[in-house]
Enzyme design. Sequence first.
Site, PDB file in Angstrom:
ATOM      1  N   TYR A 112      -1.061   4.883  -6.184  1.00 42.43           N
ATOM      2  CA  TYR A 112      -1.983   4.790  -5.046  1.00 42.43           C
ATOM      3  C   TYR A 112      -3.219   4.040  -5.491  1.00 42.43           C
ATOM      4  O   TYR A 112      -3.765   4.310  -6.566  1.00 42.43           O
ATOM      5  CB  TYR A 112      -2.382   6.205  -4.592  1.00 42.43           C
ATOM      6  CG  TYR A 112      -3.534   6.209  -3.604  1.00 42.43           C
ATOM      7  CD1 TYR A 112      -3.288   6.252  -2.235  1.00 42.43           C
ATOM      8  CD2 TYR A 112      -4.858   6.133  -4.041  1.00 42.43           C
ATOM      9  CE1 TYR A 112      -4.333   6.228  -1.325  1.00 42.43           C
ATOM     10  CE2 TYR A 112      -5.905   6.101  -3.141  1.00 42.43           C
ATOM     11  CZ  TYR A 112      -5.639   6.145  -1.783  1.00 42.43           C
ATOM     12  OH  TYR A 112      -6.676   6.117  -0.887  1.00 42.43           O
TER      13      TYR A 112
ATOM     14  N   GLU B  68      -6.479   0.897   1.801  1.00 44.25           N
ATOM     15  CA  GLU B  68      -5.632   1.496   0.767  1.00 44.25           C
ATOM     16  C   GLU B  68      -4.222   0.921   0.722  1.00 44.25           C
ATOM     17  O   GLU B  68      -3.706   0.412   1.716  1.00 44.25           O
ATOM     18  CB  GLU B  68      -5.602   3.027   0.868  1.00 44.25           C
ATOM     19  CG  GLU B  68      -4.967   3.582   2.098  1.00 44.25           C
ATOM     20  CD  GLU B  68      -4.939   5.118   2.118  1.00 44.25           C
ATOM     21  OE1 GLU B  68      -5.791   5.789   1.506  1.00 44.25           O
ATOM     22  OE2 GLU B  68      -4.039   5.659   2.765  1.00 44.25           O
TER      23      GLU B  68
END
Length: 379
Positions: free
Chosen positions: A101, A189
């Site tokens: 991530y 993101e």
Amino acid sequence: MNLHEYQARALLKSVGIPVPDGDVATTPDEVASIAKRLGGTVVVKAQVHAGGRGKAGGVKLAKNADEAHEHAEKILGMQIKGLMVEKVLVVPAEEIASESYIGVIVDRASEKPVVMVSPAGGVDIEEVAAQTPEKIFKQVVDPRYGLLPHQAMELGFELYGDVKQVRQAGRIMQLLVRAFWNAGASLAEINPLISTPAGDIIALDAKIVVDDNELERRPDIAQLRDVSAEAASEVEAREAGLSYIQLDGNVGCCVNGAGLAMATMDLVKYYDGEPANFLDIGGSSNPEKVVTALRIITSDSNVKAILFNIFGGITRCDDVANGIVTAASQIDITTPIVIRLTGTNEDEAVRILRGAGFEALTDMDEAVQQAVKLAREAA
Ligand code: GDP
Ligand code: MN
């Protein structure tokens, strides 16, 4: 404002982040033809403003164009978290060696963007933060310089053991900060950022949330808005010039001024209630705005009591009172309404409301307690 994945990945691509090829489609036939052009196994991905599409069945692998067509028939038109899927993205399937991530958010504490990364990618990052916070790593970005090379390297080493991959990932983090900045984002993101068996680092998913206050100076970003994908109530509110955010409580709030609206929500919480929304009807409220506000609030079936909190300054209490009376004659409102108003033309407002069978309070504390109590009794 939320962007779709296909829009967000175009922004990532424009700054040089490696994203797979692919295209969007609105019909199964289009999906099949994109799949044919890409060749081999593809992934069909629902384009909705919601996370967790994979778990909801909105991300499916297809071995060929026919299978892609079949998946598209199921995914197009399905609902994910209450949102209808009208578009899908078709991309070549990548082989995954690892999922990480990486994200950029605005951090209130440092008042700067923060780059946050985790080797536990692919899954819900909120869950990682709650269960295993030691797997999350952060660097604060100085907006004058962006993410500096040593910061990017430090974060890269938290994700990969191979220096070549560390460099690639670090470079992607720096570019993500640039994309975040270019878009006027409050969040950008990539989850998952993958490594392939060949060792390449690729962005497999993209999410960008744009700060609405940035849209005025970024017309290219503003035109990415997809009204059909947004909550109908939020669209109606925006068009009427109301600041409205839907929440999941049962006390509908209608307030003038953002500060008072926040204070009202705080007080609702203080008395163990849950606000159903944030709503600021603005400074110079005309009766029309109040009618729209009431229509929006009453269309939320969770709302069990409606609380008006008006401090009459530029806003005239009689305008608000007229709006409430007009709305009550136009909309069939069965939800109890508690009205607190004080300030400019208060006496006139009270007279108008009484004439239509409404009580008006002047004490904010009392009004909030009453609304919370009514909502609880109705629930
Ligand atoms: P989200 O669930 O809405 O976050 O959608 P994602 O785009 O992140 O996809 C969810 C998951 O599907 C990813 O974490 C992967 O495990 C899987 N996935 C997505 N694209 C591919 C792909 O090209 N190949 C493989 N093998 N899996 C994929
Ligand atoms: Mn994802």
